[in-house]
Design a protein around this motif. Structure first.
Motif, mmCIF file in Angstrom:
data_model
loop_
_atom_site.group_PDB
_atom_site.id
_atom_site.type_symbol
_atom_site.label_atom_id
_atom_site.label_comp_id
_atom_site.label_asym_id
_atom_site.label_seq_id
_atom_site.Cartn_x
_atom_site.Cartn_y
_atom_site.Cartn_z
ATOM 1 N N ILE A 34 0.830 -1.209 0.000
ATOM 2 C CA ILE A 34 0.000 0.000 0.000
ATOM 3 C C ILE A 34 0.864 1.258 0.000
ATOM 4 O O ILE A 34 0.415 2.333 -0.431
ATOM 5 C CB ILE A 34 -0.949 -0.004 1.228
ATOM 6 N N GLU A 35 2.106 1.148 0.451
ATOM 7 C CA GLU A 35 2.996 2.308 0.524
ATOM 8 C C GLU A 35 3.324 2.875 -0.856
ATOM 9 O O GLU A 35 3.783 4.012 -0.969
ATOM 10 C CB GLU A 35 4.303 1.918 1.234
ATOM 11 N N CYS A 43 -5.157 4.097 -6.759
ATOM 12 C CA CYS A 43 -6.137 3.877 -5.693
ATOM 13 C C CYS A 43 -6.598 2.427 -5.769
ATOM 14 O O CYS A 43 -7.320 2.050 -6.696
ATOM 15 C CB CYS A 43 -7.328 4.816 -5.845
ATOM 16 N N TRP A 47 -7.353 -3.842 -0.115
ATOM 17 C CA TRP A 47 -6.095 -3.929 0.655
ATOM 18 C C TRP A 47 -6.183 -5.225 1.440
ATOM 19 O O TRP A 47 -7.107 -5.419 2.226
ATOM 20 C CB TRP A 47 -5.975 -2.715 1.556
ATOM 21 N N GLU A 57 -2.165 3.156 9.357
ATOM 22 C CA GLU A 57 -3.195 3.934 8.687
ATOM 23 C C GLU A 57 -2.925 3.964 7.189
ATOM 24 O O GLU A 57 -1.814 3.697 6.738
ATOM 25 C CB GLU A 57 -3.227 5.375 9.225
ATOM 26 N N LEU A 58 -3.944 4.308 6.437
ATOM 27 C CA LEU A 58 -3.771 4.475 5.000
ATOM 28 C C LEU A 58 -2.769 5.588 4.715
ATOM 29 O O LEU A 58 -2.684 6.565 5.461
ATOM 30 C CB LEU A 58 -5.100 4.820 4.342
ATOM 31 N N SER A 60 -1.207 8.975 3.130
ATOM 32 C CA SER A 60 -1.886 10.274 3.042
ATOM 33 C C SER A 60 -2.636 10.444 1.723
ATOM 34 O O SER A 60 -3.679 11.106 1.678
ATOM 35 C CB SER A 60 -0.869 11.407 3.212
ATOM 36 N N LEU A 62 -4.447 8.434 0.297
ATOM 37 C CA LEU A 62 -5.734 7.737 0.329
ATOM 38 C C LEU A 62 -6.608 8.158 1.507
ATOM 39 O O LEU A 62 -7.700 7.598 1.688
ATOM 40 C CB LEU A 62 -5.507 6.221 0.386
ATOM 41 N N ARG A 63 -6.132 9.106 2.308
ATOM 42 C CA ARG A 63 -6.896 9.519 3.489
ATOM 43 C C ARG A 63 -8.271 10.025 3.086
ATOM 44 O O ARG A 63 -8.409 10.782 2.123
ATOM 45 C CB ARG A 63 -6.150 10.610 4.253
ATOM 46 N N SER A 66 -12.595 5.251 1.308
ATOM 47 C CA SER A 66 -12.999 3.981 1.901
ATOM 48 C C SER A 66 -12.430 2.848 1.048
ATOM 49 O O SER A 66 -12.952 2.542 -0.025
ATOM 50 C CB SER A 66 -14.529 3.886 1.973
ATOM 51 N N ILE A 67 -11.334 2.252 1.512
ATOM 52 C CA ILE A 67 -10.682 1.151 0.802
ATOM 53 C C ILE A 67 -11.042 -0.156 1.505
ATOM 54 O O ILE A 67 -10.696 -0.344 2.677
ATOM 55 C CB ILE A 67 -9.147 1.318 0.779
ATOM 56 N N ARG A 69 -10.902 -3.709 3.080
ATOM 57 C CA ARG A 69 -9.726 -4.359 3.685
ATOM 58 C C ARG A 69 -10.083 -5.774 4.108
ATOM 59 O O ARG A 69 -11.117 -5.988 4.751
ATOM 60 C CB ARG A 69 -9.266 -3.519 4.877
#
Length: 214
Positions: A34-35, A43, A47, A57-58, A60, A62-63, A66-67, A69
């Motif tokens: 995800i990094e 996007c 995840w 945390e996601l 920044s 993607l802040r 809604s991903i 998970r």
């Protein structure tokens, strides 16, 4: 759509060649993969993993989004990459690009090569690319691979090879049987696009990316 990218946690070079390879693909991030979303402008639609190497945390980039998970226990018999590949296949994925599968920990890179060979033999189109190196499982028959003149490449063998032919290279071969212990297939140089034929055995083509596009 059947074309997916799987983001893994290994190092990448987020250059134009990698971005071009990612264009139009659906994206699934595996654990620490995800990094890479910020550098690549992606996007993910999922995840997945045990999250032992992922940020809490996601990123920044993607802040606020809604991903979805999916969390798995750390003690499991499949890697996070395998889980992501299975998720892509369940969504209709038949053409997969593994990003961040090379470099980093050698055991992880080796496992990704083995997984790629396995999935290719099962009928998937699969490639590993990090912007620096490209890895393609070879199947019996001929494969044409675009390459820049002067690009370095090797064939990594996972068995004896039968009837290996290489065209478009400084050191061509014609229907040569190559035992597993031989290093004959290491350190070749493309003169342009490469054409490789193999009659039997398991191998992966490891090709350096076009240095002009890094």
């Amino acid at each position: 759509m059947s074309r997916f990218a799987i983001l893994l946690a290994g190092p990448i070079a987020p250059n134009s060649e990698l971005r071009e390879a990612l264009a139009g693909r659906r994206v699934i991030a595996a654990d620490g993969g995800i990094e890479h979303v910020g550098a690549l402008g992606l996007c993910p639609e999922l995840w997945i993993g045990d999250f032992d190497s992922a940020p809490s945390e996601l990123p920044s980039a993607l802040r606020g989004l809604s991903i979805p998970r999916e969390t798995f226990p750390r003690d499991k018999d499949r890697t996070d990459g395998e889980l992501a590949i299975d998720a892509a296949k369940a969504r209709g994925g038949r053409d997969l690009l593994l990003v961040g599968a090379l470099g980093g920990r050698s055991d992880h890179a080796f496992s990704h090569l083995v997984i790629a060979l396995r999935e290719a033999e099962a009928g998937l189109t699969i490639e590993l690319f990090d912007g620096i190196e490209r890895a393609l499982p070879l199947r019996p028959g001929w494969q044409d691979v675009p390459a820049a003149p002067g690009a370095q490449f090797s064939l990594l063998k996972f068995s004896d090879l039968k009837g290996l032919s290489i065209e478009g290279a400084r050191f061509p071969l014609t229907r040569v049987d190559v035992p597993f212990a031989s290093i004959l297939t290491q350190s070749n140089e493309a003169t342009g696009s490469i054409r490789i034929g193999v009659e039997g055995g398991r191998a992966v083509l490891l090709l350096q990316a076009d240095p002009t596009r890094r």
